[in-house]
Structure formats: C-alpha cells, structure tokens
Design a protein around this motif. Structure first.
Motif, PDB file in Angstrom:
ATOM      1  N   ILE A   1      26.228   6.004  14.824  1.00 37.65           N
ATOM      2  CA  ILE A   1      26.277   5.597  13.413  1.00 37.65           C
ATOM      3  C   ILE A   1      26.985   6.688  12.621  1.00 37.65           C
ATOM      4  O   ILE A   1      26.583   7.859  12.656  1.00 37.65           O
TER       5      ILE A   1
ATOM      6  N   SER B   1      27.857   7.645   8.711  1.00 44.45           N
ATOM      7  CA  SER B   1      27.428   7.246   7.376  1.00 44.45           C
ATOM      8  C   SER B   1      27.924   8.231   6.334  1.00 44.45           C
ATOM      9  O   SER B   1      28.003   9.438   6.581  1.00 44.45           O
TER      10      SER B   1
ATOM     11  N   VAL C   1      23.501  13.252   5.315  1.00 39.19           N
ATOM     12  CA  VAL C   1      22.690  12.676   6.374  1.00 39.19           C
ATOM     13  C   VAL C   1      21.722  13.738   6.872  1.00 39.19           C
ATOM     14  O   VAL C   1      21.913  14.923   6.620  1.00 39.19           O
TER      15      VAL C   1
ATOM     16  N   THR D   1      20.361  14.334  10.547  1.00 35.45           N
ATOM     17  CA  THR D   1      20.369  13.832  11.916  1.00 35.45           C
ATOM     18  C   THR D   1      19.039  14.040  12.616  1.00 35.45           C
ATOM     19  O   THR D   1      18.664  13.247  13.482  1.00 35.45           O
TER      20      THR D   1
ATOM     21  N   GLY E   1      16.915  11.327  11.189  1.00 31.85           N
ATOM     22  CA  GLY E   1      17.505  10.004  11.340  1.00 31.85           C
ATOM     23  C   GLY E   1      17.643   9.262  10.030  1.00 31.85           C
ATOM     24  O   GLY E   1      17.681   8.028  10.005  1.00 31.85           O
TER      25      GLY E   1
ATOM     26  N   VAL F   1      19.450   8.771   5.953  1.00 29.96           N
ATOM     27  CA  VAL F   1      20.689   8.888   5.181  1.00 29.96           C
ATOM     28  C   VAL F   1      20.363   8.827   3.696  1.00 29.96           C
ATOM     29  O   VAL F   1      19.426   8.144   3.280  1.00 29.96           O
TER      30      VAL F   1
ATOM     31  N   VAL G   1      18.335   5.248  11.355  1.00 35.19           N
ATOM     32  CA  VAL G   1      18.303   5.274  12.817  1.00 35.19           C
ATOM     33  C   VAL G   1      17.145   4.424  13.344  1.00 35.19           C
ATOM     34  O   VAL G   1      17.322   3.603  14.259  1.00 35.19           O
TER      35      VAL G   1
ATOM     36  N   LEU H   1      23.275   9.657  14.914  1.00 35.62           N
ATOM     37  CA  LEU H   1      23.733   9.638  13.529  1.00 35.62           C
ATOM     38  C   LEU H   1      24.618  10.838  13.239  1.00 35.62           C
ATOM     39  O   LEU H   1      24.270  11.971  13.580  1.00 35.62           O
TER      40      LEU H   1
END
Length: 329
Positions: A66, A68, A72, A74, A77, A79, A93, A110
């Motif tokens: 993904i 985005s 974010v 990561t 997970g 955004v 996620v 992500l």
C-alpha cells in the motif's frame, strides 16, 4: 505469482495486480471521496479490492503493498493523509487485511507515496541499478524517498526521505508542519504559482494560476515566471545538497507535476546544485527526471512489498502497463 498494490491519493484510489517483471496485469480505480467520512473512503478502497479480487490472477496473489499520501505510520499500520481529513490514524493496513478475499496470512506492507515512487524508480526507472538515490515528488507538495546501500530506506515510521520539510530558509515563512522556510513552502507547485502572482505575473485570460501556467510563461520569456522557477530550484538544490552531503548519493530523480516543466526547472536546479554541493565528494551528482509516471505508486507499492519480505523483483521483461509502455532504464 502477482503482487497486489494500492495507491491512495487525494484524487484517486487505484489498485493493481503486478507481475514480477513490473507489468500491471489488472488495474482498478475509484475517485477519492476526500470530503467524505472515514467509512466512505474505506468503501472506495473496498470497491477497488473487490474488482481486483475478481480477476483470475488474484488466485496467485503473493504479497500486497500500500502506498499512501502521508504521514504514514508503518509500525502501527495507520495513515493520516494531510489532504484526506477524515483519516487521522486510520488503521488502513488492518482494514485491507480484513478484506474477505485477502489470502490468509497476508499482511499488507505500508509505505508513503514518495517512498513508493523511490521503490518504483529503483526497480524499473531512472534509479535502476544504483546503490544510493534520492527520488523526489515535486507537485502540490514536495516529498521524497531514498535508496541506500541498494535497498529501499523507509525509516522507523516509513517517512524517511521527507525532503520537503527540510528548512532551507531560517527566517522563512511558517510551514503548516510547524517549522519555517521548508523546501515545500518554496518549491511546490502551489508555492511557485503564489510567488509569481505576488511578483506581478498574471495567468492568461480564462486560465488558472498554476505552476504549469507559470512554466509556460517562463518558456515564452516572462522574467517574473522564470524568477519564480529559479527560486523554487534554489530551494530544491539546497535540500538536495544537504541530502547528498549526508549520505553520498549516486543520483537524484525528480518527478511529479512540477518536474513536467522540463528545462525550466532542471536548468536552474542543476546550476544551483553546483553552487551548494561544493565538497569534492558531493559534486557532480546527476539530477534526472523520473521515468515512471502514471502507475509509479502502484509499481512502487508492489516493489516495496517484495523488498519487505526479502524477494527480489525480476528485471523488467515487458512494459509495466498493458496499454502504456514505460521506457527502460
């Protein structure tokens, strides 16, 4: 085997199935309901996943990435895209993983959209084959991603390489991020148009005041328009020189809407970079246009997913899109 990919942006939510050579074998897209609720936004994502999962290639789905708009996180997970106000700490996620047709055990990877662009350009584009690269998106904002030691460098939170928020003017205007004089505030398309307008430039009758319109005026010889691009190039060069000095880059790749100005941007950018990157080891680093455009986020999301699990994407043997070939590096 195919990789799944999503590219989440302020205007569109795109998805694809990407083969190990970088070719899109299926693609789906929905408009982003940017002013809608969090669930309306997720509904668009689900619609894209529904369409992709109906394709026969979905049965060979191996990994999922993904990309985005950011920031974010990561690790979590989540955004929080600046241009999608309903998503703040949204568990994207987990929601994608919970899609009823997602293969069991698949955990989507992500990354930020600019990091995905770096992954794509390193796999198939202008940074292919180099060990150390900065890849930038210069558009309504300025973002970046880095490849270090031949590997995508995302950082702990997934936001490494965010060159748009390096301060290059200590007494500059406040930035929405909280700092002053950020690269983004001086070099984004929005900033270029605003600077030209403030200096007396006016767009042609019926045209919007955009960076593209400023570039067209600059090409036609308008000194005010040229000065706006020169100032943006200076800010970009200062940020790029700092990055080169820190990590000894092999190449800098610049994409995004503003980069479509071509020599109007790249000529002053290279000139200013010569003025700022003056140490011997920092001189002469090539600054080149990105080679991937329309589907870079999708290709990069797939590449990031492969890299995250230790898979090595294959060298390209076919165009990356069924209808739009991408130039080989």
């Amino acid at each position: 085997m195919v990789y799944g990919a999503l590219d989440i942006g302020g205007t569109k939510i795109a998805g694809a199935l990407v083969d190990p050579g970088g070719r899109l074998v299926a693609r789906a897209q929905r408009p982003t309901p940017a002013r809608g609720s969090a669930e309306a936004l997720m509904g668009a994502v689900t619609a894209v996943l529904d369409e992709l999962s109906a394709h026969p290639a979905w049965a060979s789905l191996d990994r999922f990435g993904i990309a985005s708009a950011g920031p974010v996180d990561t690790a979590a997970g989540t955004v929080s895209p600046v241009n999608i106000s309903a998503w703040r700490g949204f568990p994207l996620v987990a929601r994608v993983r919970a899609h009823p047709r997602m293969p069991a055990g698949t955990v989507p990877v992500l990354v930020g959209d600019a990091v995905a662009m770096a992954a794509a350009e390193h796999w198939l584009g202008a940074a292919r084959g180099v060990d150390n690269a900065l890849c930038m998106v210069v558009s309504t904002g300025v973002g970046g991603g880095m490849v270090l030691g031949g590997r995508l460098h995302t950082g702990r939170s997934g936001n490494a390489g965010h060159i748009g928020h390096i301060s290059v003017d200590l007494d500059g205007e406040p930035c929405p991020c909280g700092a002053r004089g950020c690269v983004e505030g001086l070099a984004s398309g929005t900033a270029i148009a605003a600077r030209a307008l403030a200096a007396g430039w006016t767009p042609p009758p019926g045209a919007d005041a955009t960076a593209a319109a400023v570039a067209e005026a600059a090409r036609a010889g308008d000194a005010t328009a040229r000065a706006a691009y020169d100032r943006a190039a200076q800010a970009l060069a200062a940020g790029i020189a700092a990055a080169i000095t820190l990590v000894e880059l092999d190449v800098v790749v610049v994409g995004g809407g503003v980069a479509q100005a071509g020599d109007t941007l790249f000529t002053p950018l290279r000139r200013w970079l010569d003025a700022y990157a003056v140490l011997g080891f920092a001189r002469g680093v090539p600054v080149v246009p990105a080679r991937l455009a329309l589907d870079a986020g999708l290709i990069g999301a797939a590449a990031a997913a492969a890299a995250h699990t230790g898979a090595a994407p294959a060298p390209p043997t076919a165009p990356t899109s069924p209808t739009a070939p991408v130039p080989a590096a």
